[in-house]
Design a protein around this motif. Structure first.
Motif, PDB file in Angstrom:
ATOM      1  N   TYR A   1       0.818  -1.225   0.000  1.00 57.67           N
ATOM      2  CA  TYR A   1       0.000   0.000   0.000  1.00 57.67           C
ATOM      3  C   TYR A   1       0.853   1.277   0.000  1.00 57.67           C
ATOM      4  O   TYR A   1       0.504   2.242  -0.673  1.00 57.67           O
ATOM      5  N   VAL A   2       1.946   1.257   0.755  1.00 58.67           N
ATOM      6  CA  VAL A   2       2.749   2.488   0.831  1.00 58.67           C
ATOM      7  C   VAL A   2       3.749   2.534  -0.321  1.00 58.67           C
ATOM      8  O   VAL A   2       3.778   3.482  -1.097  1.00 58.67           O
ATOM      9  N   LYS A   3       4.556   1.469  -0.451  1.00 54.47           N
ATOM     10  CA  LYS A   3       5.627   1.537  -1.454  1.00 54.47           C
ATOM     11  C   LYS A   3       5.098   1.375  -2.873  1.00 54.47           C
ATOM     12  O   LYS A   3       5.501   2.088  -3.773  1.00 54.47           O
ATOM     13  N   GLN A   4       4.206   0.404  -3.089  1.00 54.58           N
ATOM     14  CA  GLN A   4       3.766   0.162  -4.466  1.00 54.58           C
ATOM     15  C   GLN A   4       2.594   1.070  -4.859  1.00 54.58           C
ATOM     16  O   GLN A   4       2.635   1.726  -5.885  1.00 54.58           O
ATOM     17  N   ARG A   5       1.565   1.109  -4.022  1.00 53.67           N
ATOM     18  CA  ARG A   5       0.388   1.911  -4.385  1.00 53.67           C
ATOM     19  C   ARG A   5       0.552   3.384  -4.027  1.00 53.67           C
ATOM     20  O   ARG A   5      -0.249   4.199  -4.408  1.00 53.67           O
ATOM     21  N   LYS A   6       1.561   3.666  -3.218  1.00 58.31           N
ATOM     22  CA  LYS A   6       1.878   5.067  -2.836  1.00 58.31           C
ATOM     23  C   LYS A   6       0.739   5.739  -2.066  1.00 58.31           C
ATOM     24  O   LYS A   6       0.430   6.917  -2.271  1.00 58.31           O
TER      25      LYS A   6
ATOM     26  N   MET B   1     -10.489  11.107  -4.828  1.00 57.63           N
ATOM     27  CA  MET B   1      -9.572  11.291  -3.688  1.00 57.63           C
ATOM     28  C   MET B   1      -8.182  10.910  -4.146  1.00 57.63           C
ATOM     29  O   MET B   1      -7.978   9.764  -4.596  1.00 57.63           O
ATOM     30  N   ASP B   2      -7.252  11.824  -4.041  1.00 60.63           N
ATOM     31  CA  ASP B   2      -5.869  11.557  -4.471  1.00 60.63           C
ATOM     32  C   ASP B   2      -5.828  10.928  -5.854  1.00 60.63           C
ATOM     33  O   ASP B   2      -5.093   9.946  -6.077  1.00 60.63           O
ATOM     34  N   GLY B   3      -6.659  11.425  -6.744  1.00 60.72           N
ATOM     35  CA  GLY B   3      -6.653  10.915  -8.118  1.00 60.72           C
ATOM     36  C   GLY B   3      -7.391   9.591  -8.289  1.00 60.72           C
ATOM     37  O   GLY B   3      -7.374   8.999  -9.373  1.00 60.72           O
ATOM     38  N   MET B   4      -8.022   9.098  -7.229  1.00 55.73           N
ATOM     39  CA  MET B   4      -8.767   7.834  -7.339  1.00 55.73           C
ATOM     40  C   MET B   4     -10.253   8.120  -7.194  1.00 55.73           C
ATOM     41  O   MET B   4     -10.651   8.943  -6.370  1.00 55.73           O
TER      42      MET B   4
END
Ligand code: COA
Length: 227
Positions: free
Chosen positions: A30-35, A168-171
């Protein structure tokens, strides 16, 4: 075939060694790949205020390795929808004993997509339906990105929007209520070739639940008559 284990407060001690890898995988995905940087924590473990002893986890384990997971929270307690995204549900938060909220579904990158056996993601979607009907749930709420909707449609999950999608955040994100019922579970089992319930309930003998039937195809009439 990978096994899907139910992990809840009653049997968590049997799975304690999976929790550190589990939270680290969540950080990686979630953090590293999906940012999703709001979930970042300096210790490299993604966990939040909803990872309480009331959370129920499905751990997909293959040869001792955690390859996928999903989290379910009782909606009578605080959830993502009630506490973080209340504006996504125009009728106000769902708080019902027979509805749990799903979140943090993931499959490790090397086990995504098609493989020799059923898709791990489909196994998880089938397993959570099995869990729900076993303990008497009728629905799941989810805050999700809208790209899930056609996927749910394809596999037979019946998702009812609870509000309009918001960016939200481009999603594009929305709240849904998904039916948890026997017909959906059976249809999912058929799609992935399961002929019996798949969940492992290790250490959960004390949990009140409905035993689900085997789904073996009925014998041809002639064979039945011969018996
Ligand atoms: N945005 C848009 N579509 C996505 C997507 C994303 N972030 N992730 C997956 N999809 C859709 C795409 O249609 C994709 O097809 P493509 O390969 O042609 O792009 C399709 O899902 C298949 O996804 P894939 O990841 O190859 O395999 P899968 O179906 O086995 O696994 C997930 C799906 C969601 C379980 C997996 O992608 C995953 O673990 N993702 C990271 C965790 C996550 O984002 N979970 C959802 C929020 S909790």
């Amino acid at each position: 075939m990978p096994e899907i284990h139910v992990v809840r407060k009653d049997n968590r001690h049997l799975y304690e060694h999976y929790f550190d890898p589990y939270y680290r995988l969540r950080h990686e995905i979630y953090v590293k790949q999906r940012k999703w940087m709001a979930l970042d924590r300096p210790d490299g473990r993604e966990m939040d205020q909803f990872d309480t002893e009331d959370a129920v986890y499905l751990f997909c384990i293959d040869e001792g390795q955690l390859i996928g997971a999903m989290r379910a929270l009782p909606t009578l307690l605080p959830t993502l929808m009630s506490d973080i995204f209340p504006y996504l549900n125009i009728r106000g938060p769902v708080r019902r004993a027979d509805v749990y909220e799903l979140s943090r579904i993931f499959v490790i990158p090397e086990r995504r997509g098609e493989h020799a056996g059923p898709r791990v993601e489909m196994l998880l979607l089938t397993a959570i339906m099995e869990y729900g009907i076993s303990i008497g749930l009728t629905g799941f709420t989810i805050v999700l990105e809208s790209w899930w909707l056609p996927r749910f449609e394809r596999c037979g999950w019946k998702a009812h929007p609870l509000g309009l999608p918001q960016m939200m955040d481009g999603m594009s994100v929305l709240a849904v209520l998904v039916d948890c019922d026997d017909a959906t579970w059976k249809s999912l089992c058929r799609q992935i070739g399961l002929t019996k319930p798949t969940l492992t309930w290790r250490g959960l003998g004390g949990v009140t639940r409905q035993a689900l039937p085997d789904l073996s195809p009925p014998l041809p009439l002639t064979a039945q008559q011969a018996q």
